[in-house]
Motif scaffolding. Structure first.
Motif, short mmCIF file in Angstrom:
data_model
loop_
_atom_site.label_atom_id
_atom_site.label_comp_id
_atom_site.label_asym_id
_atom_site.label_seq_id
_atom_site.Cartn_x
_atom_site.Cartn_y
_atom_site.Cartn_z
N LEU A 127 0.85 -1.18 0.00
CA LEU A 127 0.00 0.00 0.00
C LEU A 127 0.89 1.23 0.00
O LEU A 127 1.77 1.37 0.85
CB LEU A 127 -0.91 0.01 1.22
N GLU A 128 0.66 2.12 -0.96
CA GLU A 128 1.44 3.34 -1.09
C GLU A 128 0.48 4.53 -1.10
O GLU A 128 -0.48 4.55 -1.87
CB GLU A 128 2.27 3.32 -2.37
N VAL A 129 0.73 5.51 -0.24
CA VAL A 129 -0.11 6.71 -0.14
C VAL A 129 0.75 7.91 -0.48
O VAL A 129 1.79 8.13 0.14
CB VAL A 129 -0.71 6.86 1.27
N LEU A 130 0.32 8.69 -1.48
CA LEU A 130 1.03 9.89 -1.91
C LEU A 130 0.15 11.09 -1.61
O LEU A 130 -1.00 11.15 -2.05
CB LEU A 130 1.35 9.83 -3.41
N LEU A 131 0.70 12.06 -0.88
CA LEU A 131 -0.08 13.17 -0.36
C LEU A 131 0.40 14.51 -0.91
O LEU A 131 1.60 14.79 -0.97
CB LEU A 131 0.02 13.22 1.16
N ASN A 132 -0.58 15.34 -1.28
CA ASN A 132 -0.38 16.74 -1.62
C ASN A 132 -1.69 17.43 -1.23
O ASN A 132 -2.75 16.80 -1.32
CB ASN A 132 -0.09 16.90 -3.12
N PRO A 133 -1.67 18.70 -0.81
CA PRO A 133 -2.93 19.35 -0.45
C PRO A 133 -3.97 19.35 -1.56
O PRO A 133 -5.17 19.51 -1.28
CB PRO A 133 -2.49 20.78 -0.10
N ALA A 134 -3.56 19.16 -2.81
CA ALA A 134 -4.50 19.18 -3.92
C ALA A 134 -4.93 17.80 -4.37
O ALA A 134 -5.90 17.67 -5.12
CB ALA A 134 -3.89 19.92 -5.11
N LEU A 135 -4.21 16.76 -3.96
CA LEU A 135 -4.49 15.44 -4.52
C LEU A 135 -3.93 14.37 -3.60
O LEU A 135 -2.81 14.49 -3.09
CB LEU A 135 -3.85 15.31 -5.90
N VAL A 136 -4.72 13.31 -3.42
CA VAL A 136 -4.26 12.11 -2.73
C VAL A 136 -4.27 10.97 -3.74
O VAL A 136 -5.27 10.76 -4.45
CB VAL A 136 -5.16 11.75 -1.54
N ALA A 137 -3.17 10.26 -3.82
CA ALA A 137 -3.08 9.09 -4.69
C ALA A 137 -2.76 7.88 -3.83
O ALA A 137 -1.89 7.94 -2.95
CB ALA A 137 -2.03 9.28 -5.76
N VAL A 138 -3.46 6.78 -4.07
CA VAL A 138 -3.25 5.55 -3.32
C VAL A 138 -3.03 4.41 -4.31
O VAL A 138 -3.79 4.26 -5.28
CB VAL A 138 -4.46 5.21 -2.43
N LEU A 139 -1.98 3.63 -4.10
CA LEU A 139 -1.69 2.47 -4.93
C LEU A 139 -1.76 1.22 -4.07
O LEU A 139 -1.16 1.16 -2.99
CB LEU A 139 -0.32 2.57 -5.58
N VAL A 140 -2.49 0.23 -4.56
CA VAL A 140 -2.58 -1.08 -3.92
C VAL A 140 -2.10 -2.11 -4.93
O VAL A 140 -2.66 -2.21 -6.03
CB VAL A 140 -4.02 -1.41 -3.48
N SER A 141 -1.05 -2.85 -4.60
CA SER A 141 -0.48 -3.77 -5.58
C SER A 141 -0.14 -5.11 -4.95
O SER A 141 0.12 -5.21 -3.75
CB SER A 141 0.75 -3.16 -6.24
N ASP A 142 -0.16 -6.14 -5.79
CA ASP A 142 0.21 -7.48 -5.36
C ASP A 142 0.86 -8.20 -6.53
O ASP A 142 0.77 -7.76 -7.68
CB ASP A 142 -1.01 -8.26 -4.86
N ALA A 143 1.53 -9.29 -6.24
CA ALA A 143 2.20 -10.09 -7.27
C ALA A 143 1.51 -11.43 -7.45
O ALA A 143 2.14 -12.43 -7.84
CB ALA A 143 3.67 -10.28 -6.91
N GLY A 144 0.21 -11.47 -7.20
CA GLY A 144 -0.54 -12.71 -7.30
C GLY A 144 -1.14 -12.94 -8.68
O GLY A 144 -0.60 -12.50 -9.70
#
Length: 363
Positions: A127-144
């Motif tokens: 789980l990766e969360v990228l923060l900026n006051p204008a935008l939130v980006a979230v990445l959920v990844s797996d190798a399955g």
């Protein structure tokens, strides 16, 4: 000169403009707020100094992109999704994301992490969360196991693109005893942008100009999902759920929204009955079907007839609503509707009554 109190508004405006692709919003900010170029340039420099923006190019051709604070953690699939949210994501988002956006992100993160736990066959999730006051980006990844490949094989679909189309309709799951097949459907409608990448296919849902896009390109093993959201969005989870019900008397998931463009492969047009059958597969599971023709250039007579006469006659209890059709597409759809209506003439006279279960464009 900016009026007292305008500075925070202009800063937010600049960040949001850049977040939505306006790489140099100096002139639009000048016009909107009645301030000088020098003042806007000074605010942009402050945002760069605060590590919220990054500048590229020369002064005469300057472009700006957002910079993010990045938080990343790997979780074994033995950790339940509510713990992932509570112990990792929620504390990160607490001070920058407003309540409505936080509720959307909680729903989306919880659903996507649960999918990894129950469906991917992977031993961990990133789980990766990228923060900026204008935008939130979230990445959920797996190798399955890739999402589209698993759906293709389980339901014996034609290919990964066909699996992406079916997934976009909702109510699709390989484990109906434990899942409803609603998580990806609703998450994709809540976010400003939602991307599911697996098995060489990217399914992209974007609120705004692009709508839905299906792209064939290289992907990593497994599945990667990216979710983007304005941290001050006015959209709510309840509002999105309500869009796909028939009202307070029937709160069930009874309305689906299908981007018709996902049936197209490459540059082909929608002309055949087989394409129409692919589009309308499983639609009998809903009471209302919103067919979104945004991005569709043209349709053929056989395609229209199969959807609006043959399928509609076979499923009279399902209401079809058309959205986003251009004039050429509308003409073809009307021809099919008229043929259906002519088979339902009241009293055998010459005046055909239009079928009330097929409605026109509501866009």
């Amino acid at each position: 000169m900016a009026r007292t109190g305008q500075k925070p508004k202009i800063r937010r405006y600049l960040l949001r403009q850049i977040a939505t692709g306006h790489t140099n919003p100096i002139h639009t900010a000048m016009d909107r707020f009645g301030v000088s170029r020098q003042y806007v340039s000074r605010l942009l420099r402050e945002l760069i100094d605060q590590d919220l923006l990054e500048a590229h190019g020369t002064t005469s051709n300057r472009m700006f992109t957002l910079k993010f604070q990045t938080h990343r953690r790997r979780f074994p699939v033995t950790v339940p999704e509510d713990r992932v949210w509570r112990d990792f994501a929620a504390p990160i988002l607490k001070d920058i994301v407003q309540p409505k956006a936080r509720a959307i992100l909680q729903y989306g993160i919880s659903e996507m992490v649960n999918n990894v736990i129950d469906h991917s066959g992977a031993d961990s999730c990133v789980l990766e969360v990228l923060l900026n006051p204008a935008l939130v980006a979230v990445l959920v990844s797996d190798a399955g196991v890739g999402t589209f490949g698993k759906l293709r094989d389980h339901f014996e679909l034609d290919d990964a693109e066909h699996a992406a189309l079916e997934l976009s309709k909702g109510k699709l799951t390989t484990d109906p005893d434990h899942h409803t097949g609603e998580g990806i459907f609703f998450t994709s409608r809540m976010m400003d942008e939602f991307v599911l990448a697996s098995d060489q296919v990217h399914l992209i849902a974007e609120h705004g100009s692009r709508g839905w896009v299906l792209a064939v390109k290289q992907t990593q093993p497994g599945t990667t999902i990216e979710m983007r959201l304005d941290p001050e969005t006015n959209r709510s989870t309840r509002e999105v759920f309500d869009m796909f019900t028939l009202g307070a008397d029937d709160p069930s998931f009874s309305v689906t929204h299908v981007p018709v463009s996902l049936v197209e492969v490459g540059e082909e047009n929608l002309i055949s009955r087989s394409q129409a059958k692919r589009l309308m597969a499983r639609m009998e599971n809903f009471q209302r079907v919103l067919l979104d023709f945004k991005g569709v250039r043209t349709v053929g007579q056989a395609f229209s007839d199969e959807v609006f006469r043959v399928w509609a006659n076979a499923h009279p209890d399902v209401e079809i609503v058309v959205r986003g059709a251009n004039k050429q597409v509308q003409r073809m759809l009307e021809r099919a509707r008229e043929k259906r209506a002519s088979a339902h003439v009241v009293g055998g006279g010459s005046g055909a009554r239009r079928d009330p279960r097929v409605r026109g464009d509501e866009s």
